[in-house]
Design an enzyme around this catalytic site. Structure first.
Site, short mmCIF file in Angstrom:
data_model
loop_
_atom_site.label_atom_id
_atom_site.label_comp_id
_atom_site.label_asym_id
_atom_site.label_seq_id
_atom_site.Cartn_x
_atom_site.Cartn_y
_atom_site.Cartn_z
CD GLU A 1 12.34 16.94 1.90
OE1 GLU A 1 13.11 17.64 2.52
OE2 GLU A 1 12.06 15.81 1.95
CG ASP A 2 16.80 18.98 3.88
OD1 ASP A 2 15.93 18.27 3.69
OD2 ASP A 2 17.79 18.37 4.55
CG ASP B 1 20.22 10.99 -1.50
OD1 ASP B 1 20.57 10.77 -2.25
OD2 ASP B 1 20.69 11.22 -0.27
CG PHE C 1 26.71 12.71 4.41
CD1 PHE C 1 25.57 12.01 4.14
CD2 PHE C 1 26.69 13.84 5.28
CE1 PHE C 1 24.47 12.04 4.96
CE2 PHE C 1 25.68 13.90 6.42
CZ PHE C 1 24.87 12.92 6.01
NE ARG D 1 18.28 18.46 12.55
CZ ARG D 1 17.90 17.89 11.34
NH1 ARG D 1 17.93 18.01 10.32
NH2 ARG D 1 17.63 16.30 11.73
C1 PRP Z 1 16.38 13.87 4.44
C2 PRP Z 1 15.69 14.98 3.67
C3 PRP Z 1 14.80 14.24 2.81
C4 PRP Z 1 15.02 13.04 2.53
C5 PRP Z 1 15.74 12.98 1.13
O1 PRP Z 1 15.63 13.63 5.47
O2 PRP Z 1 15.37 16.08 4.51
O3 PRP Z 1 13.37 14.37 3.72
O4 PRP Z 1 16.31 12.69 3.57
O5 PRP Z 1 16.17 11.80 0.75
P1 PRP Z 1 15.38 10.58 -0.07
O6 PRP Z 1 15.18 11.66 -1.43
O7 PRP Z 1 16.40 9.79 -0.49
O8 PRP Z 1 13.95 10.19 0.31
P2 PRP Z 1 16.40 12.76 6.83
O9 PRP Z 1 15.75 11.49 6.82
O10 PRP Z 1 17.49 12.86 7.02
O11 PRP Z 1 15.45 13.62 8.24
P3 PRP Z 1 15.70 15.54 8.57
O12 PRP Z 1 15.06 16.20 7.42
O13 PRP Z 1 14.61 15.13 9.77
O14 PRP Z 1 17.01 15.36 8.79
#
Ligand code: PRP
Length: 174
Positions: A95-96, A99, A148, A161
């Site tokens: 994961e990136d 949260d 953020f 990105r």
């Molecule tokens: C982001 C990130 C995780 C998620 C984390 O994805 O890549 O998958 O949110 O949030 P959480 O712990 O509150 O669930 P995003 O929905 O922004 O999509 P992306 O990766 O396509 O940018």
């Protein structure tokens, strides 16, 4: 929109290399599959795998997380599934950012039913202030405050990105 620098490219590269070396040590002799979760983790994952000095397979999970640009709802849909079985394989989900923890815990629970030999989590960033589901991150880049973050794969409204560093979008700019 002004982006305030958080971690520069060199700092990120050093940390990602350390994580790759740790994975190399931990998975020597094992059948490893690295699973980046699209889209945010693609830059991190691309750099991370180049620091894993093992035979490693890479497969992708595409997910759609319902919610607005800044908040996930916990309802996650798999839009692109893995192309191969992970049964009996050692899997690292990449994961990136973790949260609230809702996305990764949903995916963890889904993948564990497919009977991998082991399932671990690597995340570039963790924002503990927002935790709703506690998650054990086995390979963590950086812990951050409740800010953020964009760049290095992370977006705001699908932009930024491509920034080579991680930066903060100030509240008044969102
Ligand atoms: C982001 C990130 C995780 C998620 C984390 O994805 O890549 O998958 O949110 O949030 P959480 O712990 O509150 O669930 P995003 O929905 O922004 O999509 P992306 O990766 O396509 O940018």
């Amino acid at each position: 929109m002004p982006i305030h620098p958080l971690f520069d490219a060199g700092t990120i590269a050093e940390r990602v290399a350390e994580l790759g070396h740790a994975i190399t040590r931990d998975y020597a002799g094992k059948d490893l599959v690295v699973v980046p979760i699209l889209k945010g983790s693609y830059v991190f994952a691309a750099d991370l795998v180049r620091h894993i000095a093992l035979d490693v397979a890479v497969d992708f999970l595409g997910v759609r997380s319902y919610g607005d640009d800044q908040n996930s709802s916990g309802v996650v849909q798999i839009t692109t599934d893995l192309s191969r079985s992970i049964e009996g394989k050692h899997v690292i989900l990449v994961e990136d950012i973790v949260d609230t923890g809702l996305t990764i815990s949903y995916l963890y629970d889904n993948l564990v039913t497919r009977q991998p030999a082991s399932l671990k989590i690597a995340s570039l960033l963790h924002k503990p202030a927002r935790t709703r589901v506690p998650v054990k991150i086995d390979y963590l880049g950086f812990t951050i405050d409740d800010v953020f973050v964009v760049g290095y794969g992370l977006d705001y409204g699908q932009k930024f990105r491509n920034l080579p560093y991680l930066g903060i979008v100030a509240n008044e700019d969102r």
